[in-house]
Design a protein around this motif. Structure first.
Motif, mmCIF file in Angstrom:
data_model
loop_
_atom_site.group_PDB
_atom_site.id
_atom_site.type_symbol
_atom_site.label_atom_id
_atom_site.label_comp_id
_atom_site.label_asym_id
_atom_site.label_seq_id
_atom_site.Cartn_x
_atom_site.Cartn_y
_atom_site.Cartn_z
ATOM 1 N N CYS A 102 13.941 18.566 -6.040
ATOM 2 C CA CYS A 102 14.841 17.743 -5.073
ATOM 3 C C CYS A 102 13.987 16.933 -6.448
ATOM 4 O O CYS A 102 12.930 15.928 -6.433
ATOM 5 C CB CYS A 102 13.575 17.395 -3.991
ATOM 6 N N VAL A 103 14.931 16.459 -7.384
ATOM 7 C CA VAL A 103 14.690 14.952 -8.545
ATOM 8 C C VAL A 103 15.953 15.476 -9.831
ATOM 9 O O VAL A 103 16.760 15.326 -8.949
ATOM 10 C CB VAL A 103 13.739 16.067 -10.111
ATOM 11 N N ASN A 104 16.197 13.369 -10.199
ATOM 12 C CA ASN A 104 16.905 13.164 -10.615
ATOM 13 C C ASN A 104 17.510 14.291 -11.792
ATOM 14 O O ASN A 104 17.940 13.324 -12.688
ATOM 15 C CB ASN A 104 16.987 11.963 -10.922
ATOM 16 N N ARG A 105 17.558 15.302 -11.515
ATOM 17 C CA ARG A 105 18.313 16.157 -13.002
ATOM 18 C C ARG A 105 19.803 17.084 -12.166
ATOM 19 O O ARG A 105 18.791 17.590 -11.395
ATOM 20 C CB ARG A 105 17.161 16.764 -13.304
ATOM 21 N N ALA A 106 20.749 16.641 -12.993
ATOM 22 C CA ALA A 106 21.659 17.267 -12.451
ATOM 23 C C ALA A 106 21.951 19.153 -12.683
ATOM 24 O O ALA A 106 22.487 19.585 -11.725
ATOM 25 C CB ALA A 106 22.942 17.005 -13.615
ATOM 26 N N ASP A 107 20.951 19.145 -13.533
ATOM 27 C CA ASP A 107 20.969 20.985 -13.378
ATOM 28 C C ASP A 107 20.699 21.871 -12.425
ATOM 29 O O ASP A 107 20.462 22.887 -11.812
ATOM 30 C CB ASP A 107 20.465 21.829 -14.838
#
Length: 122
Positions: A102-107
């Protein structure tokens, strides 16, 4: 499989507010992390905010204190309340779901909506 559909985009003046919604359907048994991303032409998708299965949230520094991510109790609708809008918030906004971190990374996200356009004028 998860199907996502965004709504609520549109135009606003600087300092105004908009609320985006994302309706989720399909696989409801897995614990998904849900997030909002945004993208302007010629740039990659920027993580805006995420919410984990336990309700914990995270925000990009550029929106902290102005945007709020939330989810209904049934976890069928994701929201993004956007206040104090700025022209630099203008972008296509996407809803995403994934079982990764759960992070702000699209991948880290497996499923994406079609996007809804937000335009903020000065």
């Amino acid at each position: 499989q998860v199907h996502l559909m965004e709504s609520g985009g549109g135009s606003a003046q600087t300092g105004g507010s908009l609320t985006l919604s994302c309706a989720a359907s399909g696989d409801r048994d897995s614990a998904y992390c849900m997030a909002w991303f945004r993208q302007v032409p010629g740039k990659g998708r920027e993580g805006v905010a995420f919410i984990n299965p336990n309700g914990g949230t995270g925000y990009a520094a550029s929106v902290l204190g102005r945007f709020t991510i939330s989810q209904d109790n049934a976890k069928t609708t994701l929201y993004l309340q956007m206040n104090s809008l700025k022209p630099e918030d203008t972008a296509m906004y996407y809803c995403a779901a994934g079982t990764g971190g759960c992070v702000n990374r699209a991948d880290e996200y497996d499923y994406w909506g079609q996007g809804t356009q937000v335009t903020v004028s000065s």
